[in-house]
Design a protein around this motif. Structure first.
Motif, PDB file in Angstrom:
ATOM      1  N   LEU A  43       0.685  -1.280  -0.105  1.00 20.90           N
ATOM      2  CA  LEU A  43      -0.114   0.020  -0.025  1.00 20.90           C
ATOM      3  C   LEU A  43       0.829   1.292   0.127  1.00 20.90           C
ATOM      4  N   LEU A  44       2.216   1.204   0.441  1.00 23.38           N
ATOM      5  CA  LEU A  44       2.718   2.280   0.772  1.00 23.38           C
ATOM      6  C   LEU A  44       4.267   2.346   0.439  1.00 23.38           C
ATOM      7  N   CYS A 129      -2.144   9.121   7.866  1.00 24.67           N
ATOM      8  CA  CYS A 129      -1.764   8.391   9.292  1.00 24.67           C
ATOM      9  C   CYS A 129      -2.963   7.652  10.030  1.00 24.67           C
ATOM     10  N   LEU A 130      -3.908   8.372   9.979  1.00 18.15           N
ATOM     11  CA  LEU A 130      -5.117   7.860  10.496  1.00 18.15           C
ATOM     12  C   LEU A 130      -5.854   6.690   9.811  1.00 18.15           C
ATOM     13  N   THR A 131      -5.613   6.717   8.457  1.00 19.97           N
ATOM     14  CA  THR A 131      -5.981   5.639   7.753  1.00 19.97           C
ATOM     15  C   THR A 131      -5.222   4.455   7.607  1.00 19.97           C
ATOM     16  N   PHE A 132      -4.115   4.491   7.404  1.00 24.60           N
ATOM     17  CA  PHE A 132      -3.134   3.606   7.226  1.00 24.60           C
ATOM     18  C   PHE A 132      -2.469   2.741   8.380  1.00 24.60           C
ATOM     19  N   VAL A 133      -2.356   3.464   9.329  1.00 27.69           N
ATOM     20  CA  VAL A 133      -1.958   2.548  10.609  1.00 27.69           C
ATOM     21  C   VAL A 133      -3.082   1.387  10.871  1.00 27.69           C
ATOM     22  N   GLY A 168      -1.164  -2.122  16.682  1.00 30.97           N
ATOM     23  CA  GLY A 168      -0.813  -0.507  16.384  1.00 30.97           C
ATOM     24  C   GLY A 168       0.447  -0.201  16.692  1.00 30.97           C
ATOM     25  N   GLY A 169       1.258  -0.723  17.561  1.00 27.72           N
ATOM     26  CA  GLY A 169       2.608  -0.378  17.594  1.00 27.72           C
ATOM     27  C   GLY A 169       3.451  -0.636  16.722  1.00 27.72           C
ATOM     28  N   ILE A 170       2.984  -2.373  16.090  1.00 31.18           N
ATOM     29  CA  ILE A 170       3.810  -2.963  14.857  1.00 31.18           C
ATOM     30  C   ILE A 170       3.596  -1.935  13.620  1.00 31.18           C
ATOM     31  N   ALA A 171       2.427  -1.563  13.440  1.00 28.89           N
ATOM     32  CA  ALA A 171       1.655  -0.857  12.475  1.00 28.89           C
ATOM     33  C   ALA A 171       2.201   0.308  12.102  1.00 28.89           C
ATOM     34  N   ALA A 172       2.322   1.078  13.342  1.00 27.22           N
ATOM     35  CA  ALA A 172       2.853   2.462  13.358  1.00 27.22           C
ATOM     36  C   ALA A 172       4.373   2.330  13.129  1.00 27.22           C
ATOM     37  N   ALA A 188       3.042  12.946  18.319  1.00 29.82           N
ATOM     38  CA  ALA A 188       2.273  12.899  19.868  1.00 29.82           C
ATOM     39  C   ALA A 188       0.871  13.137  19.462  1.00 29.82           C
ATOM     40  N   VAL A 189       0.205  13.538  18.539  1.00 30.36           N
ATOM     41  CA  VAL A 189      -1.200  13.790  18.404  1.00 30.36           C
ATOM     42  C   VAL A 189      -1.649  12.610  17.440  1.00 30.36           C
ATOM     43  N   TRP A 190      -1.148  12.395  16.248  1.00 31.88           N
ATOM     44  CA  TRP A 190      -1.925  11.463  15.323  1.00 31.88           C
ATOM     45  C   TRP A 190      -1.523  10.017  15.308  1.00 31.88           C
ATOM     46  N   TYR A 191      -0.377   9.654  15.950  1.00 30.86           N
ATOM     47  CA  TYR A 191       0.066   8.413  16.083  1.00 30.86           C
ATOM     48  C   TYR A 191      -0.658   7.713  17.109  1.00 30.86           C
ATOM     49  N   PRO A 192      -0.880   8.248  18.181  1.00 29.28           N
ATOM     50  CA  PRO A 192      -1.782   7.645  19.137  1.00 29.28           C
ATOM     51  C   PRO A 192      -3.178   7.666  18.861  1.00 29.28           C
ATOM     52  N   LEU A 193      -3.679   8.777  18.101  1.00 30.31           N
ATOM     53  CA  LEU A 193      -5.137   8.593  17.639  1.00 30.31           C
ATOM     54  C   LEU A 193      -5.068   7.385  16.614  1.00 30.31           C
ATOM     55  N   ALA A 194      -4.226   7.179  16.015  1.00 30.54           N
ATOM     56  CA  ALA A 194      -4.316   5.956  14.779  1.00 30.54           C
ATOM     57  C   ALA A 194      -4.187   4.534  15.583  1.00 30.54           C
TER      58      ALA A 194
END
Length: 212
Positions: A43-44, A129-133, A168-172, A188-194
């Motif tokens: 995908l990326l 970020c919010l989509t692909f994580v 989520g940790g693996i994906a991020a 700090a904002v987008w990774y935790p949200l994803a």
């Protein structure tokens, strides 16, 4: 049968049936990483300047944060999968990633002019970020839930949530190689949200699939 006796019986049963629980987690973790890698590269893929970016502190920090989170979540997940497992002993390690993130944000705020704070926080890739994580983490979450089912978690929803946190940790970690936004403010904002999306999905799945 009293609760303590039931837990001991389940613990003995998980040791007797099929592969040992530790082996099941190793297999699930390998599968989760391979599945995440496949989805990521399909995908990326890594960003074009990933090699050069490795010489920058901000780029490398993203991996320190995500890997620290994944390692802590793995430890907690394994403890939760064992009947009577000492999951409380694994909780302090969950503080490592947030502390690293907080320190990096404070350093960023000190190093960057205030006028740039919002720009760096919003970044250019927040919706990606919010989509692909979550997309990268869905199949790994399935593999991790199977490992969790191999045990006998006493807290189904919590076990599912921690499985989602690990996914989520693996994906991020993989997504960080693609993400062009390296500022700790963005991370700090987008990774935790994803990651929270996968944590919620894991909690929901665990509630129904991990009950016994």
């Amino acid at each position: 049968m009293e609760t303590n006796e039931l837990i001991k019986a389940l613990a003995a049963d998980t040791r007797r049936s099929g592969a040992p629980l530790g082996q099941a987690w190793v297999m699930a973790l390998v599968a989760a990483v391979l599945l995440a890698a496949c989805v990521f590269f399909v995908l990326l893929g890594p960003r074009p300047d990933a090699g050069a970016a490795l010489s920058t502190v901000r780029f490398v920090f993203k991996f320190l944060f995500t890997i620290a989170l994944a390692v802590a979540a793995l430890r907690l997940a394994i403890a939760l999968s064992r009947p009577g497992g000492n999951w409380r002993a694994a909780l302090p390690s969950m503080l490592v990633a947030p502390v690293l993130l907080l320190l990096s944000v404070l350093l960023e705020l000190a190093a960057v002019p205030q006028a740039s704070w919002l720009v760096r926080l919003v970044g250019t890739n927040s919706m990606v970020c919010l989509t692909f994580v979550p997309l990268i983490g869905l199949l790994p979450l399935g593999a991790l839930l199977l490992a969790m089912r191999h045990g006998a978690p006493a807290h189904a929803t919590a076990a599912g949530a921690v499985s989602g946190l690990l996914a989520g940790g693996i994906a991020a970690t993989f997504y960080a190689a693609h993400c062009p936004d390296d500022s700790p403010l963005f991370v700090a904002v987008w990774y935790p949200l994803a990651i929270a999306i996968l944590t919620g999905l894991g909690a929901l799945a665990g509630r129904f699939s991990l009950r016994w």
